[in-house]
Design an enzyme around this catalytic site. Structure first.
Site, PDB file in Angstrom:
ATOM      1  N   ASP A  22     -15.203  28.372  -4.075  1.00 10.39           N
ATOM      2  CA  ASP A  22     -14.589  27.178  -4.643  1.00 10.39           C
ATOM      3  C   ASP A  22     -14.193  27.473  -6.092  1.00 10.39           C
ATOM      4  O   ASP A  22     -15.059  27.721  -6.932  1.00 10.39           O
ATOM      5  CB  ASP A  22     -15.592  26.023  -4.587  1.00 10.39           C
ATOM      6  CG  ASP A  22     -14.920  24.691  -4.900  1.00 10.39           C
ATOM      7  OD1 ASP A  22     -13.826  24.700  -5.495  1.00 10.39           O
ATOM      8  OD2 ASP A  22     -15.493  23.650  -4.553  1.00 10.39           O
ATOM      9  N   CYS A  74      -8.216  21.643  -4.037  1.00  2.00           N
ATOM     10  CA  CYS A  74      -8.061  23.033  -4.491  1.00  2.00           C
ATOM     11  C   CYS A  74      -7.736  23.973  -3.326  1.00  2.00           C
ATOM     12  O   CYS A  74      -6.586  24.363  -3.140  1.00  2.00           O
ATOM     13  CB  CYS A  74      -9.320  23.519  -5.207  1.00  2.00           C
ATOM     14  SG  CYS A  74      -9.656  22.619  -6.741  1.00  2.00           S
ATOM     15  N   ARG A  75      -8.763  24.341  -2.534  1.00  2.00           N
ATOM     16  CA  ARG A  75      -8.558  25.383  -1.510  1.00  2.00           C
ATOM     17  C   ARG A  75      -7.684  24.937  -0.347  1.00  2.00           C
ATOM     18  O   ARG A  75      -6.722  25.631   0.013  1.00  2.00           O
ATOM     19  CB  ARG A  75      -9.931  25.870  -1.012  1.00  2.00           C
ATOM     20  CG  ARG A  75     -10.725  26.600  -2.071  1.00  2.00           C
ATOM     21  CD  ARG A  75     -12.170  26.776  -1.666  1.00  2.00           C
ATOM     22  NE  ARG A  75     -12.863  25.492  -1.612  1.00  2.00           N
ATOM     23  CZ  ARG A  75     -14.107  25.308  -1.201  1.00  2.00           C
ATOM     24  NH1 ARG A  75     -14.810  26.346  -0.786  1.00  2.00           N
ATOM     25  NH2 ARG A  75     -14.657  24.116  -1.203  1.00  2.00           N
ATOM     26  N   SER A  76      -8.015  23.790   0.256  1.00  2.00           N
ATOM     27  CA  SER A  76      -7.267  23.427   1.475  1.00  2.00           C
ATOM     28  C   SER A  76      -5.806  23.028   1.210  1.00  2.00           C
ATOM     29  O   SER A  76      -4.950  23.327   2.058  1.00  2.00           O
ATOM     30  CB  SER A  76      -8.002  22.369   2.302  1.00  2.00           C
ATOM     31  OG  SER A  76      -8.184  21.169   1.588  1.00  2.00           O
ATOM     32  N   ASN A  81     -10.435  18.659  -1.013  1.00  2.00           N
ATOM     33  CA  ASN A  81      -9.022  18.612  -0.579  1.00  2.00           C
ATOM     34  C   ASN A  81      -8.085  18.523  -1.790  1.00  2.00           C
ATOM     35  O   ASN A  81      -7.037  17.877  -1.736  1.00  2.00           O
ATOM     36  CB  ASN A  81      -8.764  17.447   0.400  1.00  2.00           C
ATOM     37  CG  ASN A  81      -7.409  17.493   1.105  1.00  2.00           C
ATOM     38  OD1 ASN A  81      -6.837  16.460   1.455  1.00  2.00           O
ATOM     39  ND2 ASN A  81      -6.857  18.670   1.314  1.00  2.00           N
ATOM     40  N   CYS A  97     -11.520  21.705   3.267  1.00  2.00           N
ATOM     41  CA  CYS A  97     -12.473  22.104   2.220  1.00  2.00           C
ATOM     42  C   CYS A  97     -13.276  20.874   1.816  1.00  2.00           C
ATOM     43  O   CYS A  97     -13.392  19.928   2.605  1.00  2.00           O
ATOM     44  CB  CYS A  97     -11.769  22.777   1.047  1.00  2.00           C
ATOM     45  SG  CYS A  97     -10.646  21.726   0.097  1.00  2.00           S
TER      46      CYS A  97
END
Ligand code: 4NP
Length: 149
Positions: free
Chosen positions: A119, A8-10, A6, A3
């Site tokens: 995001d 939150c999402r990934s 690095n 993401c």
């Protein structure tokens, strides 16, 4: 799992994949990375840690790092969260073979749509739950496919 920050999402994607590797007893490795150095070395956002914990996954030990060219060699598959991440990865690719490893993670659950994992960084905690659900649906399919192999 790639993401931007690095944090939150990934890291959520990495934690989910790690739990599926255990669940399906897969011979696989997973890592995550980003393209924004502002958070390099940081733990995931507290809301990401919280949502993962709610689902029984501990991601508190992950530390943000930047995507590197060597990741093209280390990993067989590179999953991005949105088109910005896709273009960032593409900017480091040296050939078509490397880009053949790259896909939008939601193409696994929604083929050929190039849909983004939104995001959640600037929103509320419900955004993190939505992120978790979208990622869990896609990663369950990835894990099942690997298991069948
Ligand atoms: P992520 O969210 O890409 O899901 O980790 C973000 C977190 C922080 C920033 C950007 C995206 N940032 O620029 O600080």
């Amino acid at each position: 799992m790639v993401c931007l920050g690095n944090i939150c999402r990934s890291p959520i994607a990495e934690g989910i994949m790690r739990s599926k590797i255990e669940k399906y007893n897969l011979l696989a490795e997973v890592d995550s990375a980003g393209f924004e150095s502002f958070h390099t070395g940081d733990a995931p956002d507290f809301r990401a840690i919280k949502v993962a914990k709610k689902h029984g996954i501990d991601i508190s030990g992950i530390r943000s790092r930047l995507f590197q060219k060597s990741d093209f060699e280390t990993f067989d598959r590179i999953y991005v969260m949105d088109s910005g991440n896709y273009n960032d990865v593409k900017s480091l690719a040296e050939n078509k073979t490397q880009m053949q490893k790259v896909d939008f993670i939601l193409n696994i659950s929604n083929p050929d749509t190039n849909k983004a994992v939104p995001d959640p960084y600037y929103g509320g905690e419900d955004g993190f739950e939505k992120t978790y659900q979208l990622l869990d649906e896609a990663i369950e399919l990835i894990a099942k496919e690997l298991w069948q192999k």
